[in-house]
Design a protein around this motif. Structure first.
Motif, PDB file in Angstrom:
ATOM      1  N   GLU A  43       0.689  -1.158   0.031  1.00 43.12           N
ATOM      2  CA  GLU A  43      -0.074  -0.001  -0.003  1.00 43.12           C
ATOM      3  C   GLU A  43       0.880   1.288   0.028  1.00 43.12           C
ATOM      4  OE1 GLU A  43      -3.599   1.995  -0.260  1.00 43.12           O
ATOM      5  OE2 GLU A  43      -3.278  -0.243  -0.305  1.00 43.12           O
ATOM      6  N   VAL A  44       1.967   1.083   0.842  1.00 42.97           N
ATOM      7  CA  VAL A  44       2.868   2.248   0.799  1.00 42.97           C
ATOM      8  C   VAL A  44       3.424   2.714  -0.486  1.00 42.97           C
ATOM      9  CG1 VAL A  44       4.986   3.256   1.928  1.00 42.97           C
ATOM     10  CG2 VAL A  44       3.169   2.471   3.266  1.00 42.97           C
ATOM     11  N   LEU A  45       3.960   1.686  -1.089  1.00 41.70           N
ATOM     12  CA  LEU A  45       4.444   1.719  -2.664  1.00 41.70           C
ATOM     13  C   LEU A  45       3.509   2.243  -3.542  1.00 41.70           C
ATOM     14  CD1 LEU A  45       6.718  -1.603  -2.595  1.00 41.70           C
ATOM     15  CD2 LEU A  45       7.461   0.814  -2.196  1.00 41.70           C
ATOM     16  N   ARG A  46       2.321   1.756  -3.502  1.00 42.58           N
ATOM     17  CA  ARG A  46       1.325   2.418  -4.481  1.00 42.58           C
ATOM     18  C   ARG A  46       0.947   3.724  -4.262  1.00 42.58           C
ATOM     19  NH1 ARG A  46      -4.004   2.984  -4.407  1.00 42.58           N
ATOM     20  NH2 ARG A  46      -4.203   2.467  -2.338  1.00 42.58           N
ATOM     21  N   ALA A  51       1.761   9.409  -5.334  1.00 41.11           N
ATOM     22  CA  ALA A  51       2.209  11.088  -4.811  1.00 41.11           C
ATOM     23  C   ALA A  51       3.102  11.293  -6.003  1.00 41.11           C
ATOM     24  CB  ALA A  51       2.666  10.736  -3.389  1.00 41.11           C
ATOM     25  N   ILE A  52       4.144  10.582  -6.520  1.00 41.28           N
ATOM     26  CA  ILE A  52       4.879  11.054  -7.409  1.00 41.28           C
ATOM     27  C   ILE A  52       4.443  11.573  -8.652  1.00 41.28           C
ATOM     28  CG2 ILE A  52       7.028  10.069  -9.039  1.00 41.28           C
ATOM     29  CD1 ILE A  52       7.862   8.440  -6.487  1.00 41.28           C
ATOM     30  N   GLY A  53       3.290  10.755  -9.384  1.00 45.65           N
ATOM     31  CA  GLY A  53       2.465  11.054 -10.281  1.00 45.65           C
ATOM     32  C   GLY A  53       1.780  12.607 -10.392  1.00 45.65           C
ATOM     33  N   ILE A  54       1.185  12.706  -8.967  1.00 43.91           N
ATOM     34  CA  ILE A  54       0.537  14.152  -8.674  1.00 43.91           C
ATOM     35  C   ILE A  54       1.627  15.095  -8.923  1.00 43.91           C
ATOM     36  CG2 ILE A  54      -0.632  15.314  -6.856  1.00 43.91           C
ATOM     37  CD1 ILE A  54      -1.809  12.312  -6.356  1.00 43.91           C
ATOM     38  N   VAL A  55       2.618  15.006  -8.187  1.00 42.87           N
ATOM     39  CA  VAL A  55       3.771  15.898  -8.091  1.00 42.87           C
ATOM     40  C   VAL A  55       4.270  16.321  -9.344  1.00 42.87           C
ATOM     41  CG1 VAL A  55       6.168  16.355  -7.349  1.00 42.87           C
ATOM     42  CG2 VAL A  55       4.370  15.516  -5.619  1.00 42.87           C
TER      43      VAL A  55
END
Length: 142
Positions: A43-46, A51-55
């Motif tokens: 879940e953390v990796l997902r 988050a990286i995509g949103i940033v």
């Protein structure tokens, strides 16, 4: 059908029964903990990927917005700078500080690339005082 009689000793909980039950509970708890931790890591990796995509998306949007604003603001700033320069020119002439007209730029010749400096020859370092003393002592012993 004959019904078997149960003895009172068979229904009692022995120390062995408690040991086996606790061992089973530990195994089940350990298995559940391992599965829970594995699920949490997934879940953390997902979430990290999201988050990286949103940033990245936010950065792209910000860059696009800044390019748009820059395209709109730069012409306005140039017009204001021209007007201010035109308004200050007479004042500066009266004071004796007339702005210099920009001279035409001359194309500059490129310098030839420098040759790398020659490598210095390694010079032997003098022996330390300690090493000299050791050699003196060693040569006296011969």
């Amino acid at each position: 059908m004959a019904v078997r009689k149960s003895s009172p000793k068979g229904k009692q909980t022995s120390l062995r029964h408690l040991w086996l039950a606790s061992l089973g509970a530990v195994v089940v708890a350990r298995r559940e903990a391992r599965d829970t931790v594995a699920g949490a890591v997934d879940e953390v990796l997902r979430l990290r990927g999201r988050a990286i995509g949103i940033v990245g998306d936010a950065a792209a949007i910000a860059r696009g917005g800044m390019a748009t604003v820059r395209g709109q603001v730069e012409p306005v700033i140039e017009r204001v700078a021209t007007r201010v320069g035109q308004g200050l020119a007479p004042v500066l002439e009266r004071v004796g500080r007339a702005p210099k007209k920009p001279a035409a730029r001359k194309p500059q010749a490129r310098r030839a690339a420098r040759k790398p400096a020659a490598k210095k020859k390694a010079t032997p370092r003098p022996m330390s005082a300690r090493k000299q003393a050791e050699r003196r002592v060693a040569s006296k012993g011969r």
